[in-house]
Design an enzyme around this catalytic site. Structure first.
Site, PDB file in Angstrom:
ATOM      1  N   VAL A   1       0.819  -1.210   0.000  1.00  0.00           N
ATOM      2  CA  VAL A   1       0.000   0.000   0.000  1.00  0.00           C
ATOM      3  C   VAL A   1       0.855   1.263   0.000  1.00  0.00           C
ATOM      4  O   VAL A   1       1.911   1.329   0.628  1.00  0.00           O
ATOM      5  CB  VAL A   1      -0.966   0.011   1.212  1.00  0.00           C
ATOM      6  CG1 VAL A   1      -0.207   0.110   2.529  1.00  0.00           C
ATOM      7  CG2 VAL A   1      -1.998   1.126   1.085  1.00  0.00           C
TER       8      VAL A   1
ATOM      9  N   LEU B   1       8.048   3.294  -5.384  1.00  0.00           N
ATOM     10  CA  LEU B   1       8.135   2.674  -6.700  1.00  0.00           C
ATOM     11  C   LEU B   1       7.253   1.437  -6.745  1.00  0.00           C
ATOM     12  O   LEU B   1       7.285   0.611  -5.834  1.00  0.00           O
ATOM     13  CB  LEU B   1       9.593   2.285  -6.981  1.00  0.00           C
ATOM     14  CG  LEU B   1       9.905   1.541  -8.272  1.00  0.00           C
ATOM     15  CD1 LEU B   1       9.714   2.468  -9.458  1.00  0.00           C
ATOM     16  CD2 LEU B   1      11.344   1.034  -8.242  1.00  0.00           C
TER      17      LEU B   1
ATOM     18  N   CYS C   1       4.142   0.881   2.145  1.00  0.00           N
ATOM     19  CA  CYS C   1       4.807  -0.226   1.467  1.00  0.00           C
ATOM     20  C   CYS C   1       4.920  -1.460   2.365  1.00  0.00           C
ATOM     21  O   CYS C   1       5.785  -2.315   2.164  1.00  0.00           O
ATOM     22  CB  CYS C   1       6.177   0.196   0.950  1.00  0.00           C
ATOM     23  SG  CYS C   1       6.093   1.621  -0.166  1.00  0.00           S
TER      24      CYS C   1
END
Length: 235
Positions: free
Chosen positions: A83, A169, A199
């Site tokens: 996420v 990214l 993340c």
């Protein structure tokens, strides 16, 4: 696509399009449609935009990493990773490129995107860092402008100690063709990052250029990042 505000000149073989502020779900659908419809002769494109507030989940995303959405939409996607948050004041860059034609593989593609972010930060005299196993770019919270490298292995229990994440990214590659991309935080409301485990990492601090003392604007950073990406993604 609705919201398109400009078209680049295709230098380095990449057509640069600045879309402005556009809905995430519509942009996701447009990227996927572009990728599915392209042929071996379709020029590569680079889309630059920002999104209204939205949480996006990657294929590895777990619902428990959204701690509290506070009414912000949560959109499931087919990119890698977990996420993250997108919102105004963040430059989002979507390279839509044919890796087979460019002549390199996914690992090098990711490396080149991260290089473009590192060079963009260097333009603003900020030193960015990679952390092994955690895609994206980080800065030292106590010395974002210092030039010392990260040394030695990161502590296993605190891999991000002393670091703040400034760029996230997440990519998708379909038949050697890429979409999704990278988000660089410029000057945004950072509070929503505290409502997720960014993340997938609990307690990971997220920063933007404004928080570390860089005064600039979205358009300036978008132009710099676009130039760096166009150069890095050339064959």
């Amino acid at each position: 696509m609705a919201g398109a505000a400009g078209r680049g000149d295709g230098r380095h073989g990449v057509i640069i399009k600045t879309l402005g502020r556009v809905d995430y779900a519509a942009t996701y659908d447009a990227m996927r449609a572009f990728t599915e419809a392209r042929t071996p002769d379709t020029p590569d494109e680079l889309w630059l935009c920002e999104h209204p507030p939205v949480f996006t989940q990657g294929l590895a995303g777990k619902p428990e990493h959204v701690l509290a959405a506070h009414g912000i939409p949560v959109v499931a996607t087919n990119r890698g990773g977990q996420v993250t948050y997108h919102g105004p004041g963040q430059v989002v860059a979507y390279p839509l490129v044919d890796l087979k034609r460019l002549g390199y593989f996914v690992k090098e593609y990711v490396f080149r995107i991260e290089n473009a972010v590192l060079k963009t930060l260097a333009h603003f005299e900020v030193t960015g860092h990679r952390v092994g196993g955690a895609p994206g770019i980080y800065v030292k919270l106590d010395d974002p402008f210092g030039h010392s490298a990260l040394t030695g292995p990161r502590p296993a229990d605190e891999p991000f100690r002393g670091l703040g994440k400034i760029a996230a990214l997440g990519i998708k590659v379909s038949n050697h063709r890429t979409y999704h991309g990278v988000a660089l935080n410029v000057a945004m409301d950072l509070q929503p990052f505290a409502w997720i485990n960014p993340c997938g990492y609990a307690g990971l601090e997220t920063v933007d250029l404004a928080k570390i003392g860089v005064s600039t604007d979205w358009a300036t950073v978008a132009q710099e990042l676009a130039q760096r990406l166009a150069s890095q993604l050339a064959p």
